[in-house]
Design a protein around this motif. Structure first.
Motif, PDB file in Angstrom:
ATOM      1  N   ARG A  52     -15.933 -12.529 -10.970  1.00  0.00           N
ATOM      2  CA  ARG A  52     -17.217 -12.083 -11.488  1.00  0.00           C
ATOM      3  C   ARG A  52     -16.976 -10.900 -12.406  1.00  0.00           C
ATOM      4  NH1 ARG A  52     -19.848  -7.780  -8.946  1.00  0.00           N
ATOM      5  NH2 ARG A  52     -18.578  -6.789  -7.372  1.00  0.00           N
ATOM      6  N   PHE A  53     -17.971 -10.533 -13.182  1.00  0.00           N
ATOM      7  CA  PHE A  53     -17.845  -9.446 -14.143  1.00  0.00           C
ATOM      8  C   PHE A  53     -18.717  -8.277 -13.711  1.00  0.00           C
ATOM      9  CE2 PHE A  53     -16.431 -13.125 -16.367  1.00  0.00           C
ATOM     10  CZ  PHE A  53     -15.441 -12.666 -17.227  1.00  0.00           C
ATOM     11  N   GLY A  71     -12.519 -23.088 -20.530  1.00  0.00           N
ATOM     12  CA  GLY A  71     -11.075 -23.136 -20.311  1.00  0.00           C
ATOM     13  C   GLY A  71     -10.494 -21.745 -20.094  1.00  0.00           C
ATOM     14  N   GLN A  72     -10.960 -20.778 -20.876  1.00  0.00           N
ATOM     15  CA  GLN A  72     -10.494 -19.406 -20.700  1.00  0.00           C
ATOM     16  C   GLN A  72     -10.946 -18.844 -19.350  1.00  0.00           C
ATOM     17  OE1 GLN A  72     -12.173 -17.945 -24.410  1.00  0.00           O
ATOM     18  NE2 GLN A  72     -10.110 -17.601 -25.247  1.00  0.00           N
ATOM     19  N   MET A  73     -12.171 -19.173 -18.949  1.00  0.00           N
ATOM     20  CA  MET A  73     -12.661 -18.719 -17.640  1.00  0.00           C
ATOM     21  C   MET A  73     -11.805 -19.300 -16.521  1.00  0.00           C
ATOM     22  SD  MET A  73     -15.048 -16.502 -17.382  1.00  0.00           S
ATOM     23  CE  MET A  73     -15.477 -16.769 -15.689  1.00  0.00           C
ATOM     24  N   GLU A  78      -7.489 -18.500 -12.580  1.00  0.00           N
ATOM     25  CA  GLU A  78      -6.139 -18.849 -12.139  1.00  0.00           C
ATOM     26  C   GLU A  78      -5.233 -17.611 -12.120  1.00  0.00           C
ATOM     27  OE1 GLU A  78      -2.403 -21.571 -13.742  1.00  0.00           O
ATOM     28  OE2 GLU A  78      -4.426 -22.014 -14.455  1.00  0.00           O
ATOM     29  N   GLY A  79      -5.356 -16.782 -13.147  1.00  0.00           N
ATOM     30  CA  GLY A  79      -4.568 -15.553 -13.206  1.00  0.00           C
ATOM     31  C   GLY A  79      -4.904 -14.608 -12.063  1.00  0.00           C
ATOM     32  N   ILE A  94      -3.900 -11.492 -18.979  1.00  0.00           N
ATOM     33  CA  ILE A  94      -3.982 -11.784 -20.410  1.00  0.00           C
ATOM     34  C   ILE A  94      -4.204 -13.279 -20.589  1.00  0.00           C
ATOM     35  CG2 ILE A  94      -2.762 -11.752 -22.612  1.00  0.00           C
ATOM     36  CD1 ILE A  94      -1.335  -9.229 -21.633  1.00  0.00           C
ATOM     37  N   VAL A  95      -5.288 -13.602 -21.289  1.00  0.00           N
ATOM     38  CA  VAL A  95      -5.648 -14.988 -21.602  1.00  0.00           C
ATOM     39  C   VAL A  95      -5.815 -15.056 -23.112  1.00  0.00           C
ATOM     40  CG1 VAL A  95      -7.348 -16.821 -21.278  1.00  0.00           C
ATOM     41  CG2 VAL A  95      -6.844 -15.252 -19.394  1.00  0.00           C
ATOM     42  N   ASP A  96      -4.969 -15.843 -23.771  1.00  0.00           N
ATOM     43  CA  ASP A  96      -4.961 -15.938 -25.230  1.00  0.00           C
ATOM     44  C   ASP A  96      -4.828 -14.526 -25.822  1.00  0.00           C
ATOM     45  OD1 ASP A  96      -5.193 -18.709 -24.989  1.00  0.00           O
ATOM     46  OD2 ASP A  96      -7.380 -18.645 -25.059  1.00  0.00           O
TER      47      ASP A  96
END
Length: 132
Positions: A52-53, A71-73, A78-79, A94-96
């Motif tokens: 959550r943010f 996909g990024q979410m 996953e990270g 870090i995602v993209d």
């Protein structure tokens, strides 16, 4: 006339103990100024194990015009899960071209930035990083 209480607490003493307990936060939930809708969504996300943010992170995403794809979410989630498996408490994920600081025990993104905002490439108060 003086009354002996034989080891029992008076109503005033019990009230003082109760009020002190509530002031220490043991029986209250901090909402950080969140609306009922935000609290409800966050509790649903937590129950489902989703990241959550925080209010701060959501504001940073809006201020920096960052929109996450599904996909990024998924990769952010996953990270966070990988960081949890390694025992990390405060992780850089870090995602993209996006960097997220995630409080792993609360499964909460604390702040978010894109490559331009992370120009210094210095991240503090983390104990691990996941590049996904």
């Amino acid at each position: 006339m003086q009354v002996q209480n034989k080891g029992y607490l008076s109503i005033e003493q019990l009230q003082d103990q109760y009020l002190k307990q509530n002031k220490s936060g043991t029986s209250q939930v901090a909402t950080d100024g969140q609306s009922f809708q935000e609290i409800l969504e966050n509790s649903r996300a937590r129950a489902q194990g989703q990241v959550r943010f925080s209010k701060h992170a959501a504001g940073r995403l809006a201020d920096r015009n960052i929109e996450l794809t599904s996909g990024q979410m998924e990769r952010l989630q996953e990270g966070a899960q990988k960081a949890q498996m390694k025992g990390i408490k405060e992780s850089l994920v870090i995602v993209d071209q996006l960097a997220f600081i995630v409080n792993i025990p609360n499964n909460t993104v604390v702040t978010a930035m894109n490559q331009q905002d992370a120009a210094e490439n210095v991240f503090t108060n983390i104990d691990g990083a996941v590049i996904i």
